[in-house]
Design a protein around this motif. Structure first.
Motif, PDB file in Angstrom:
ATOM      1  N   ASN A  11      25.565 112.962 -13.169  1.00 43.30           N
ATOM      2  CA  ASN A  11      23.973 112.168 -12.783  1.00 43.30           C
ATOM      3  C   ASN A  11      25.028 111.767 -11.791  1.00 43.30           C
ATOM      4  N   GLU A  63      24.026 113.908 -22.143  1.00 46.61           N
ATOM      5  CA  GLU A  63      23.456 115.162 -21.836  1.00 46.61           C
ATOM      6  C   GLU A  63      24.152 116.112 -21.254  1.00 46.61           C
ATOM      7  N   SER A  85      20.729 114.758 -16.382  1.00 45.80           N
ATOM      8  CA  SER A  85      20.837 116.142 -16.158  1.00 45.80           C
ATOM      9  C   SER A  85      21.944 116.551 -16.464  1.00 45.80           C
ATOM     10  N   GLN A  86      22.077 117.896 -16.416  1.00 46.97           N
ATOM     11  CA  GLN A  86      23.006 118.999 -17.183  1.00 46.97           C
ATOM     12  C   GLN A  86      24.018 119.528 -15.858  1.00 46.97           C
ATOM     13  N   ALA A  87      23.333 119.295 -14.984  1.00 45.16           N
ATOM     14  CA  ALA A  87      24.750 119.517 -13.889  1.00 45.16           C
ATOM     15  C   ALA A  87      26.041 119.465 -13.867  1.00 45.16           C
ATOM     16  N   GLY A 123      20.175 109.228 -15.735  1.00 45.02           N
ATOM     17  CA  GLY A 123      19.658 110.942 -15.149  1.00 45.02           C
ATOM     18  C   GLY A 123      19.554 111.254 -16.427  1.00 45.02           C
ATOM     19  N   ALA A 150      26.523 118.759  -8.563  1.00 45.68           N
ATOM     20  CA  ALA A 150      25.903 117.519  -8.878  1.00 45.68           C
ATOM     21  C   ALA A 150      26.452 116.977  -7.525  1.00 45.68           C
TER      22      ALA A 150
END
Length: 119
Positions: free
Chosen positions: A75, A71, A91-93, A89, A98
């Protein structure tokens, strides 16, 4: 179609170092409370893809903050006793995003208009 390759340890070190440098002092302080030497947790998104590894950067009990190179983002999940990610997860946070999700900053006290905390 390009073939995905896992991020090399050195490349992850560089990515983490760059994103860490961009953190505010407050975010660094929150991260440092839970930071651990990087370790690799097992993640399974599906039976078809099988087991893969992700980089854990923070841990509190069974909760971890990890980097997922599929990703390409950080995450949050819990792990089992063997270190397996239990809730993969998507997420590409960034690291900063994060941290804000996992370790929120303390809320500023409410005031009643004269600078005193409200009750």
């Amino acid at each position: 179609m390009s073939n995905w390759e896992a991020i090399a340890d050195e490349d992850f070190d560089d990515l983490f170092r760059k994103q860490y440098a961009e953190l505010t002092p407050e975010a660094r302080e929150r991260l440092e409370k839970f930071r651990v030497p990087f370790w690799k947790a097992t993640i399974r998104r599906s039976e078809a893809t099988g087991d893969e590894l992700v980089f854990v950067v923070c841990q509190s009990g069974s909760g971890v903050l990890y980097f997922d190179d599929v990703e390409y983002g950080f995450n949050i999940s819990s792990t089992d006793s063997t270190g397996r990610i239990l809730s993969p997860g998507g997420s590409q946070a960034t690291l900063a995003e994060a941290i804000a999700m996992w370790i929120p900053a303390p809320a500023a006290p409410d005031t009643d208009g004269n600078g005193a905390p409200s009750s």
